[in-house]
Scaffold this active site. Structure first.
Site, PDB file in Angstrom:
ATOM      1  CB  ALA A  14      47.812  93.005  50.034  1.00  0.00           C
ATOM      2  CB  SER A 143      62.086  98.695  57.938  1.00  0.00           C
ATOM      3  OG  SER A 143      62.865  98.118  58.954  1.00  0.00           O
ATOM      4  CE1 TYR A 156      63.293  94.634  54.473  1.00  0.00           C
ATOM      5  CE2 TYR A 156      64.360  95.560  56.413  1.00  0.00           C
ATOM      6  CZ  TYR A 156      63.280  95.149  55.795  1.00  0.00           C
ATOM      7  OH  TYR A 156      62.314  95.224  56.400  1.00  0.00           O
ATOM      8  CB  ALA A 158      70.842 100.415  51.310  1.00  0.00           C
ATOM      9  CE  LYS A 160      61.647  97.626  53.613  1.00  0.00           C
ATOM     10  NZ  LYS A 160      60.320  97.479  53.230  1.00  0.00           N
TER      11      LYS A 160
HETATM   12  N1  NAD Z   1      57.679  92.118  59.689  1.00  0.00           N
HETATM   13  C1  NAD Z   1      58.392  92.919  59.992  1.00  0.00           C
HETATM   14  O1  NAD Z   1      59.021  92.954  61.445  1.00  0.00           O
HETATM   15  C2  NAD Z   1      58.866  94.176  59.059  1.00  0.00           C
HETATM   16  C3  NAD Z   1      59.677  95.089  59.786  1.00  0.00           C
HETATM   17  C4  NAD Z   1      59.931  96.178  59.331  1.00  0.00           C
HETATM   18  C5  NAD Z   1      59.288  96.333  57.894  1.00  0.00           C
HETATM   19  N2  NAD Z   1      58.525  95.341  57.215  1.00  0.00           N
HETATM   20  C6  NAD Z   1      58.120  95.404  56.057  1.00  0.00           C
HETATM   21  O2  NAD Z   1      56.919  95.317  55.968  1.00  0.00           O
HETATM   22  C7  NAD Z   1      56.487  94.929  54.714  1.00  0.00           C
HETATM   23  C8  NAD Z   1      55.522  93.539  54.679  1.00  0.00           C
HETATM   24  O3  NAD Z   1      56.301  92.560  55.364  1.00  0.00           O
HETATM   25  P1  NAD Z   1      55.651  91.336  55.929  1.00  0.00           P
HETATM   26  O4  NAD Z   1      56.242  91.161  57.251  1.00  0.00           O
HETATM   27  O5  NAD Z   1      54.371  91.410  55.887  1.00  0.00           O
HETATM   28  O6  NAD Z   1      56.365  90.202  54.928  1.00  0.00           O
HETATM   29  P2  NAD Z   1      55.708  89.100  54.377  1.00  0.00           P
HETATM   30  O7  NAD Z   1      56.939  88.383  53.730  1.00  0.00           O
HETATM   31  O8  NAD Z   1      54.695  88.274  55.248  1.00  0.00           O
HETATM   32  O9  NAD Z   1      54.749  89.797  53.197  1.00  0.00           O
HETATM   33  C9  NAD Z   1      55.553  90.527  52.196  1.00  0.00           C
HETATM   34  C10 NAD Z   1      54.486  90.447  50.998  1.00  0.00           C
HETATM   35  O10 NAD Z   1      55.261  91.008  49.828  1.00  0.00           O
HETATM   36  C11 NAD Z   1      55.121  90.024  48.862  1.00  0.00           C
HETATM   37  N3  NAD Z   1      56.126  90.430  47.764  1.00  0.00           N
HETATM   38  C12 NAD Z   1      57.535  90.062  47.839  1.00  0.00           C
HETATM   39  N4  NAD Z   1      58.200  90.644  46.615  1.00  0.00           N
HETATM   40  C13 NAD Z   1      57.140  91.181  45.868  1.00  0.00           C
HETATM   41  C14 NAD Z   1      57.191  91.729  44.519  1.00  0.00           C
HETATM   42  N5  NAD Z   1      58.302  91.522  43.814  1.00  0.00           N
HETATM   43  N6  NAD Z   1      56.018  92.256  44.187  1.00  0.00           N
HETATM   44  C15 NAD Z   1      54.991  92.249  44.830  1.00  0.00           C
HETATM   45  N7  NAD Z   1      54.791  91.548  45.909  1.00  0.00           N
HETATM   46  C16 NAD Z   1      56.116  91.088  46.562  1.00  0.00           C
HETATM   47  C17 NAD Z   1      55.256  88.662  49.281  1.00  0.00           C
HETATM   48  O11 NAD Z   1      54.743  87.832  48.308  1.00  0.00           O
HETATM   49  C18 NAD Z   1      54.514  88.835  50.413  1.00  0.00           C
HETATM   50  O12 NAD Z   1      53.146  88.524  50.288  1.00  0.00           O
HETATM   51  C19 NAD Z   1      57.722  94.780  53.753  1.00  0.00           C
HETATM   52  O13 NAD Z   1      58.218  95.937  53.125  1.00  0.00           O
HETATM   53  C20 NAD Z   1      58.830  94.611  55.045  1.00  0.00           C
HETATM   54  O14 NAD Z   1      60.046  95.022  54.677  1.00  0.00           O
HETATM   55  C21 NAD Z   1      58.363  94.182  58.019  1.00  0.00           C
END
Ligand code: NAD
Length: 251
Positions: A14, A143, A156, A158, A160
């Site tokens: 977060a 996702s 990824y 798999a 999700k």
């Molecule tokens: N942005 C998109 O288009 C999108 C689409 C589908 C799903 N998602 C999912 O939404 C979620 C948030 O993604 P986002 O786009 O904000 O990406 P982001 O990279 O900005 O944020 C992801 C956060 O997760 C943290 N993180 C990574 N590995 C970690 C770990 N081992 N322990 C704790 N925290 C960890 C990172 O430090 C980062 O702050 C993810 O699960 C991502 O797969 C994003």
């Protein structure tokens, strides 16, 4: 509507992106917030910003969601500070692209450990506390790549897809404890994770052409869906995945 006053919420991953957007929304609705991510200083600074902006209690706790020890400590520290845990948002995740034939075992394990094992570890640890109060809301960020295929993203996709069915399974087991378990499946959301896609104008325009709403999403689009799912208005909704993708996957 969707009042979260006096609720205690942990949001993983977060410090930025979708997770920060979710933390802001839940704080605005009244919740006390734990900002959790891999860097303590960035957690603290995001928590301080939220505390000031929404006049709510917010703290930062470092936690790598793939480590059982760190996850257990996250939940323990949350309960020590706030006395209970009502809401867990499993948002932490990593996106990794490589052609299938170039994949290594390490690539596969890393993605699965953070994206899927992390959801299991955090949900199990949180549910232990929630069971004590016969109350809890768990929402995981999956996702659309867990529903349809996305190129060069085997692990990824798999991971999700795993979240979506783990959500159903946990919803069945935890219903007797009045714990709801749901998921939100984003499409293309503008965050640091997708910056490279959005900056590549040719790829971005191609992607937009396939999205009926003809725009990328924003963290607030996901936060609004999570806000509903963690509210008492969603008490009878469990095991579900809400797709928030501007219609990308409906055609
Ligand atoms: N942005 C998109 O288009 C999108 C689409 C589908 C799903 N998602 C999912 O939404 C979620 C948030 O993604 P986002 O786009 O904000 O990406 P982001 O990279 O900005 O944020 C992801 C956060 O997760 C943290 N993180 C990574 N590995 C970690 C770990 N081992 N322990 C704790 N925290 C960890 C990172 O430090 C980062 O702050 C993810 O699960 C991502 O797969 C994003």
């Amino acid at each position: 509507m969707f009042d979260l006053n006096d609720k205690v919420a942990v949001v993983t991953g977060a410090r930025r992106g979708i997770g920060k957007g979710i933390a802001e929304k839940l704080a605005e609705a009244g919740a006390k917030i734990v900002i959790s991510d891999i860097d303590q200083e960035e957690c603290d600074s995001a928590a301080a910003e939220i505390a000031e902006r929404f006049s709510r209690e917010a703290i930062g706790i470092k936690c790598d969601v793939s480590s059982k020890e760190e996850v257990d400590s996250l939940i323990q520290k949350t309960v020590e500070r706030f006395g209970k845990l009502d809401i867990l948002v499993n948002n932490a995740g990593i996106f990794f692209q490589k052609p299938l034939m170039d994949y290594t075992e390490e690539d596969w394990d890393k993605v699965l450990q953070v994206n899927l094992k992390g959801v299991y570890l955090c949900s199990q640890a949180a549910a232990r506390e929630m069971i004590k109060n016969s109350y809890g809301k768990i929402v995981s960020v999956s996702s659309i790549a867990g529903i349809i295929g996305y190129p060069d993203a085997a692990a990824y996709c798999a991971s999700k897809a795993g979240i979506i069915n783990l959500t159903r399974e946990m919803a069945i087991e935890l219903a007797k404890h009045k714990i709801n378990v749901n998921s939100v499946a984003p499409g293309l959301i503008e965050t640091p994770m997708t910056q490279h896609i959005i900056e590549d104008q040719e790829q971005f325009q191609k992607t937009l052409a396939g999205i009926p709403w003809n725009r990328q999403g924003h963290p607030s689009d996901i936060a609004n869906a999570v806000h509903y799912l963690v509210s008492d208005e969603a008490d009878y909704v469990t095991g579900q995945t809400i797709v928030v993708d501007g219609g990308w996957t409906i055609q």
